[in-house]
Motif scaffolding. Structure first.
Motif, PDB file in Angstrom:
ATOM      1  N   ASN A 123       0.852  -1.184   0.152  1.00  0.00           N
ATOM      2  CA  ASN A 123       0.107  -0.003  -0.020  1.00  0.00           C
ATOM      3  C   ASN A 123       0.790   1.315   0.027  1.00  0.00           C
ATOM      4  N   ALA A 124       2.161   1.212   0.556  1.00  0.00           N
ATOM      5  CA  ALA A 124       2.871   2.458   0.616  1.00  0.00           C
ATOM      6  C   ALA A 124       3.664   2.629  -0.917  1.00  0.00           C
ATOM      7  N   ILE A 125       3.633   1.485  -1.595  1.00  0.00           N
ATOM      8  CA  ILE A 125       4.443   1.845  -2.781  1.00  0.00           C
ATOM      9  C   ILE A 125       3.370   2.848  -3.636  1.00  0.00           C
ATOM     10  N   PRO A 126       4.056   3.705  -4.248  1.00  0.00           N
ATOM     11  CA  PRO A 126       3.395   4.641  -5.284  1.00  0.00           C
ATOM     12  C   PRO A 126       2.964   4.075  -6.442  1.00  0.00           C
ATOM     13  N   LYS A 127       1.745   3.490  -6.566  1.00  0.00           N
ATOM     14  CA  LYS A 127       1.515   2.589  -7.755  1.00  0.00           C
ATOM     15  C   LYS A 127       1.482   3.479  -9.161  1.00  0.00           C
ATOM     16  N   LEU A 128       1.354   4.740  -8.707  1.00  0.00           N
ATOM     17  CA  LEU A 128       1.226   5.552 -10.129  1.00  0.00           C
ATOM     18  C   LEU A 128       2.840   5.563 -10.732  1.00  0.00           C
ATOM     19  N   ILE A 163      -5.807  -2.624  -2.776  1.00  0.00           N
ATOM     20  CA  ILE A 163      -5.262  -2.795  -1.578  1.00  0.00           C
ATOM     21  C   ILE A 163      -5.854  -1.976  -0.417  1.00  0.00           C
ATOM     22  N   VAL A 164      -6.425  -0.541  -0.835  1.00  0.00           N
ATOM     23  CA  VAL A 164      -7.215   0.268  -0.058  1.00  0.00           C
ATOM     24  C   VAL A 164      -8.394  -0.447   0.306  1.00  0.00           C
ATOM     25  N   ILE A 196     -13.139   5.252  -5.879  1.00  0.00           N
ATOM     26  CA  ILE A 196     -13.760   5.750  -7.320  1.00  0.00           C
ATOM     27  C   ILE A 196     -12.956   6.994  -7.626  1.00  0.00           C
ATOM     28  N   ALA A 197     -12.252   7.757  -6.741  1.00  0.00           N
ATOM     29  CA  ALA A 197     -11.400   8.788  -7.146  1.00  0.00           C
ATOM     30  C   ALA A 197      -9.967   8.263  -7.467  1.00  0.00           C
ATOM     31  N   LEU A 198      -9.633   7.276  -6.614  1.00  0.00           N
ATOM     32  CA  LEU A 198      -8.302   6.554  -6.867  1.00  0.00           C
ATOM     33  C   LEU A 198      -8.240   6.035  -8.314  1.00  0.00           C
TER      34      LEU A 198
END
Length: 272
Positions: free
Chosen positions: A120-125, A152-153, A204-206
């Motif tokens: 979850n801490a990894i910046p997926k973007l 993950i969220v 939904i925003a993510l």
């Protein structure tokens, strides 16, 4: 009888006040939006802010109409919406299953939890270029990005709901002869549902952000691709069209998610 009538009157007054508050809130939101648009138009019209950089509401409306009728804005909007919704739905579903599965084994949950938090801490973007190379520049890579932003969220939210389950109630049901699957269905899932549902508006925003970033990196379609192209050719009006369209799309998806949240929790609120 008098006491019951008094309670009924109080409940009715609270309902009337709640309805009135909702109406005033809606009116206030609309008025603030109109004020912002009107102020924006006035400031650009009189040259107080540079219309080249900020465009203007009237110009944006005209450009939007042309993009819809003569351009590919409608197809781009469908493309972005589709990737967002599919990624959101898949991520929410699989994330919920993953988070709920931790209830079945303490050993499994203890081993998996630090890896869940680390992922979850990894910046997926930041992984978007790699994912686009892996899955191509087509529609599927945008879905994958939206999915990874959500899954993950949702899993963490569901796991938090699992940890909040009443342990005494579990012990009571087990002592009465209930099977693990029965406890899972009747206690764990209903208890974790509010936690899962509470993450929907964030998800939904993510998901939309993931789809847009995928289009920024490489895509043949999508609102993100349109914004990137408009920036490259210095068409600022078209850039603002993309920004406004994405804002409206985000609001529509948010409202739809709020309705979904109310529907999912409707039975629970009735029971309570």
């Amino acid at each position: 009888m008098t006491l019951n009538k008094d309670k009924q009157v109080v409940v009715e007054d609270e309902q009337i006040q709640l309805i009135r508050l909702k109406r005033l809130t809606t009116i206030g939101q609309v008025l603030v939006g109109i004020l912002i648009v009107a102020l924006w138009e006035i400031l650009t019209k009189f040259g107080i802010i540079d219309s080249y950089y900020w465009s203007s509401p009237s110009t944006i409306v005209q450009t939007t109409y042309v993009s819809f009728t003569e351009g590919t804005l409608l197809q781009d909007l469908i493309y972005t919406s589709g990737a967002t919704i599919i990624g959101f739905a898949a991520g929410t579903f699989l994330g919920s299953i993953l988070g709920l599965s931790f209830w079945w084994s303490s050993l499994y949950s203890n081993i998996a939890e630090p890896y869940l938090i680390a992922f979850n801490a990894i910046p997926k973007l930041a992984l978007a270029p790699v994912l686009v190379i892996m899955f191509g520049i087509g529609f599927f890579s945008k879905v994958i990005l939206a999915f990874l932003m959500v899954v993950i969220v949702t899993a963490i939210a569901a796991y938090s709901g699992v940890k909040a389950v009443d342990k005494d109630l579990e012990k009571l049901l087990f002592s009465l002869g209930a099977r693990r699957m029965q406890v899972f269905k009747k206690v764990v899932v209903p208890s974790a549902m509010p936690w899962i549902v509470s993450s929907l508006k964030i998800n939904i925003a993510l998901a939309l952000a993931g789809a847009i970033v995928g289009e920024f990196i490489s895509s043949r379609q999508g609102v993100g691709r349109m914004i990137l192209y408009a920036g490259q050719v210095m068409d600022i009006d078209l850039v603002w069209v993309g920004v406004v369209v994405l804002s409206v799309l985000a609001i529509i998806m948010y409202v739809a998610t709020v309705w979904l949240e109310k529907w999912l929790l409707k039975g629970r609120s009735v029971e309570e």
